[in-house]
Structure formats: C-alpha cells, structure tokens
Design a protein around this motif. Structure first.
Motif, short mmCIF file in Angstrom:
data_model
loop_
_atom_site.label_atom_id
_atom_site.label_comp_id
_atom_site.label_asym_id
_atom_site.label_seq_id
_atom_site.Cartn_x
_atom_site.Cartn_y
_atom_site.Cartn_z
N GLU A 79 0.96 7.48 -5.98
CA GLU A 79 1.25 6.05 -5.85
C GLU A 79 1.26 5.65 -4.37
O GLU A 79 1.61 6.45 -3.51
N LEU A 80 0.87 4.41 -4.09
CA LEU A 80 0.99 3.87 -2.74
C LEU A 80 2.13 2.86 -2.75
O LEU A 80 2.04 1.83 -3.42
N PHE A 81 3.19 3.16 -2.02
CA PHE A 81 4.39 2.34 -1.98
C PHE A 81 4.53 1.77 -0.58
O PHE A 81 4.50 2.50 0.41
N ALA A 82 4.66 0.45 -0.48
CA ALA A 82 4.80 -0.23 0.81
C ALA A 82 6.25 -0.61 1.04
O ALA A 82 6.91 -1.16 0.16
N LEU A 83 6.74 -0.31 2.24
CA LEU A 83 8.10 -0.66 2.64
C LEU A 83 7.99 -1.74 3.71
O LEU A 83 7.49 -1.48 4.81
#
Length: 302
Positions: A32-36
């Motif tokens: 998964e690509l998770f952006a903070l």
C-alpha cells in the motif's frame, strides 16, 4: 492484506514538555502507498523518524515488519529504504562513485548501473555531486533509498526541487514500486502528489490525526462549491433554497454536500426564470480544500 506498519497511540515529546506527536494511530498494509500530510509543525517528520527507528517513542507503540524499528533495528533496517529531505553526500564524489560507496554498505544492493537507470541519472554518472542541480540531487537521494531493494520505502518530500517532467517520472517510478509489492509511506507538501499516488492518507494537525481514509473519503467530508453571478435586478433571496449563499461583490457562492442535486435544481430554476448564471463554476471539493478546511476548523477550536 498483512499490515507491515502498525502505529498505536504513538507519542513523542521534546525537552520542555513539547509534545510533537500526541497519540497517533494508523496502519499500512503490504503493498500500500500511505501518505502522511500536515502543515508545518504538525508532527510528520517526528512521526516518520520514529517509524524509521531514529529515536524511541515517548509513549505508544510502533511496529515495522513486525519489529520495533528502534530496539530491533538490525532486523528492520536491511529491509527498509529511506529518502530523507537532505542526503548529505560528499560533494567531490561522482554520482557513480557515491552509489558504489553506498552499495558497499548495503545488503542485497542493486548494481550501480541499475540504480542510476531507475532514477534517470545514467548520463550524469561521471558528474560530481556538487555539480548536480537540486532536482538531480533528489534523484540521487532516491537512488540511495532504492539500493537495497526495500520492502518498505519511506519517502520524505521526494519531488522537492524537481521540474514538472521529473516529478511525473518520479510518480511513475513510485507507482511501479508499489505495484511490485513495495510498501510506501510518503510525506509531501504537494497535495496533488498525494491525490495522484496515495491509496490512503492521514492528515496530521498539531500532533494528532484530523482525517484518515481513502482520498475520496477524505475529500467527500468537505462541501462542494457552485459559483456564479446574477444579472441586475435579481436578488439572492430569489434563488431556490438549496443551502447558504455567500455574496462577495457581484459573485455568489453556494457550498453544498449534494452537488448533483443542487446544481440540477439551480440550473432548472435559471431556465424557468430565463436567467443567465454568468461565470458558472461547478466543482467537487479537492484534497487541497479538505486540507485547508481541516486546518481552519482545528485552528478555530483552539
């Protein structure tokens, strides 16, 4: 999918009692690509440093690939890659020499030529680091993060300094990594970047998560907007009751949670009244509006 990053009630305090991370919880699944995201001082960098194992948390728990990244660093570090905001490379070494030196300290390192090719630096292999542009240095930073074929990749502002073409090329590379199974945690000030790349995201504000979910879920929590101007002789009070209208000069703005219904009823009213809505602009909420809306709402409640 198995969660490879698990964060529970994470906290980080500094001298003087300042709490930069004040109880953050989220998880990131494999592949998964998770952006903070977050405003300056929201706690993004402090959170990512804890995930990378650069410091122990003041409270709560973090696990990366099932391990404590600080106390079990030897088990985590060879399986992760990190692109920091500043690489700190020797200015006198060439691109190829820099990558070769780092490869010698990296487990399962890619060939130097492959690393340069991935980030578009093959033609600059013999150029000294001090002669690279800011964007080229960011490409070199990314090459270093990818050297060890990481299972988990931390990207901190990866496209800062890149032109539009370089940014798009980096996005494509990050997509390819994600599609091949690499788990990516991204921090960025470019909201378009998060909107284009992220499977899910979280928006930090003052050390806490103010919103989390898929991009469309976070955006849907914000009202859409219909803007137009009325001809002379038509008052705001004549408009159909669709919500609150705000008039600024000659322009009128309607914010609505039911964009399609509101737009349809407004256009039918204008047709029946034989009125032209000049400068008509109908748009869904964007991630930028959601981001700003959260920041403004949180600020108003302090």
């Amino acid at each position: 999918m198995t969660d490879v990053i698990e964060v529970a009630d994470l906290r980080r305090s500094y001298a003087g009692g300042y709490e930069a991370v004040a109880g953050v919880s989220f998880s990131v699944a494999a592949g998964e690509l998770f952006a903070l995201l977050g405003t300056n001082g929201a706690g993004k960098t402090s959170t990512v440093e804890l995930l990378e194992g650069l410091a122990p948390p003041s409270g709560g728990q973090v696990r990366v690939l099932g391990h404590d990244p600080y106390r079990e660093r030897a088990a985590v570090r060879p399986r992760t890659g990190a692109m920091l905001q500043e690489g700190g490379f020797s200015p006198e070494l060439t691109v190829a020499e820099t990558i070769r030196m780092w490869a010698g300290c990296t487990s399962r390192a890619r060939p130097v030529g492959e690393a340069m090719e991935m980030v578009g630096l093959s033609r600059r292999s013999g150029i000294r680091v001090k002669q690279l542009s800011g964007g080229e240095k960011r490409r070199l930073d990314l090459a270093m993060a990818l050297l060890g074929r990481p299972e988990v990749l931390f990207l901190d502002e990866p496209t800062t300094g890149l032109d539009a073409e370089g940014r798009r090329e980096t996005w494509e590379l990050v997509r390819e990594l994600r599609d091949s199974g690499t788990t990516v945690l991204l921090t960025t000030h470019y909201l378009e970047e998060a909107e284009v790349l992220a499977d899910r995201l979280a928006i930090l504000h003052e050390g806490r998560i103010a919103a989390e979910g898929r991009v469309d879920e976070v955006v849907a929590a914000q009202p859409s907007q219909i803007s137009f101007s009325l001809p002379e002789g038509t008052a705001v009070g004549d408009l159909p009751r669709l919500g609150t209208y705000v008039r600024t000069g000659g322009d009128i703005q309607l914010r609505t949670d039911e964009l399609q219904r509101s737009a349809t009823e407004l256009l039918l009213w204008a047709r029946d009244q034989d009125i032209e809505l000049r400068g008509l602009d109908i748009r869904s909420a964007s991630l930028e509006e959601a981001f700003l809306g959260i920041a403004q709402k949180q600020g108003a409640t302090r």
